[in-house]
Design a protein around this motif. Structure first.
Motif, mmCIF file in Angstrom:
data_model
loop_
_atom_site.group_PDB
_atom_site.id
_atom_site.type_symbol
_atom_site.label_atom_id
_atom_site.label_comp_id
_atom_site.label_asym_id
_atom_site.label_seq_id
_atom_site.Cartn_x
_atom_site.Cartn_y
_atom_site.Cartn_z
ATOM 1 N N PHE A 48 0.828 -1.201 0.000
ATOM 2 C CA PHE A 48 0.000 0.000 0.000
ATOM 3 C C PHE A 48 0.867 1.258 0.000
ATOM 4 C CE2 PHE A 48 -2.381 3.267 2.345
ATOM 5 C CZ PHE A 48 -3.463 3.399 1.488
ATOM 6 N N LYS A 49 1.917 1.270 0.816
ATOM 7 C CA LYS A 49 2.817 2.428 0.857
ATOM 8 C C LYS A 49 3.511 2.628 -0.489
ATOM 9 C CE LYS A 49 3.984 2.525 5.751
ATOM 10 N NZ LYS A 49 5.068 2.382 6.729
ATOM 11 N N GLU A 50 3.968 1.537 -1.112
ATOM 12 C CA GLU A 50 4.611 1.644 -2.422
ATOM 13 C C GLU A 50 3.634 2.177 -3.462
ATOM 14 O OE1 GLU A 50 6.166 -2.212 -3.309
ATOM 15 O OE2 GLU A 50 7.720 -2.081 -1.768
ATOM 16 N N GLY A 51 2.401 1.724 -3.407
ATOM 17 C CA GLY A 51 1.391 2.215 -4.336
ATOM 18 C C GLY A 51 1.102 3.698 -4.139
ATOM 19 N N MET A 52 1.077 4.135 -2.885
ATOM 20 C CA MET A 52 0.827 5.551 -2.603
ATOM 21 C C MET A 52 1.980 6.415 -3.082
ATOM 22 S SD MET A 52 -2.158 5.878 -1.383
ATOM 23 C CE MET A 52 -2.115 7.518 -0.718
ATOM 24 N N THR A 53 3.222 5.975 -2.884
ATOM 25 C CA THR A 53 4.362 6.784 -3.323
ATOM 26 C C THR A 53 4.437 6.820 -4.843
ATOM 27 O OG1 THR A 53 5.845 4.891 -3.084
ATOM 28 C CG2 THR A 53 5.742 6.430 -1.245
ATOM 29 N N GLN A 100 7.016 10.910 -11.994
ATOM 30 C CA GLN A 100 8.124 10.338 -12.754
ATOM 31 C C GLN A 100 8.092 8.816 -12.727
ATOM 32 O OE1 GLN A 100 11.627 12.066 -11.132
ATOM 33 N NE2 GLN A 100 11.322 14.030 -12.153
ATOM 34 N N SER A 101 7.705 8.225 -11.588
ATOM 35 C CA SER A 101 7.677 6.768 -11.510
ATOM 36 C C SER A 101 6.592 6.191 -12.409
ATOM 37 C CB SER A 101 7.475 6.305 -10.070
ATOM 38 O OG SER A 101 6.173 6.643 -9.626
ATOM 39 N N SER A 102 5.465 6.890 -12.562
ATOM 40 C CA SER A 102 4.411 6.378 -13.443
ATOM 41 C C SER A 102 4.845 6.478 -14.908
ATOM 42 C CB SER A 102 3.106 7.131 -13.220
ATOM 43 O OG SER A 102 3.266 8.505 -13.496
#
Length: 83
Positions: A64-69, A75-77
């Protein structure tokens, strides 16, 4: 209006409980309440299942934390889609 709902948290100890209230705290649990919750969890799930549940819960929170960040970082998307 209810007196409890109108009370303003000023960071000082509560006169009734002696606990200091902090702004933004959802659960104001003491050690006794935590111990009772853990005891009930052991009774319901059994001592062998508790580590498995903790591991699964930790993995879920991590994902969940990785998805939120990733959602907050444009840039990551871009890297994921290859644009």
């Amino acid at each position: 209006m209810d007196c409890e709902a109108a009370r303003v948290t000023d960071g000082l100890p509560d006169r009734r409980t002696g606990r200091q209230e902090a702004e933004g705290v959802m659960f104001n649990l003491g050690w006794t309440e935590v111990a009772i919750i853990l005891l009930v969890a052991v009774v319901i799930f059994g001592p062998k299942k508790i580590p498995e549940l903790g591991n699964t819960f930790g993995k879920t929170l991590r994902g969940f934390k990785e998805g939120m960040t990733q959602a907050n970082d444009p840039q990551s998307s871009d890297r994921e889609t290859g644009d």
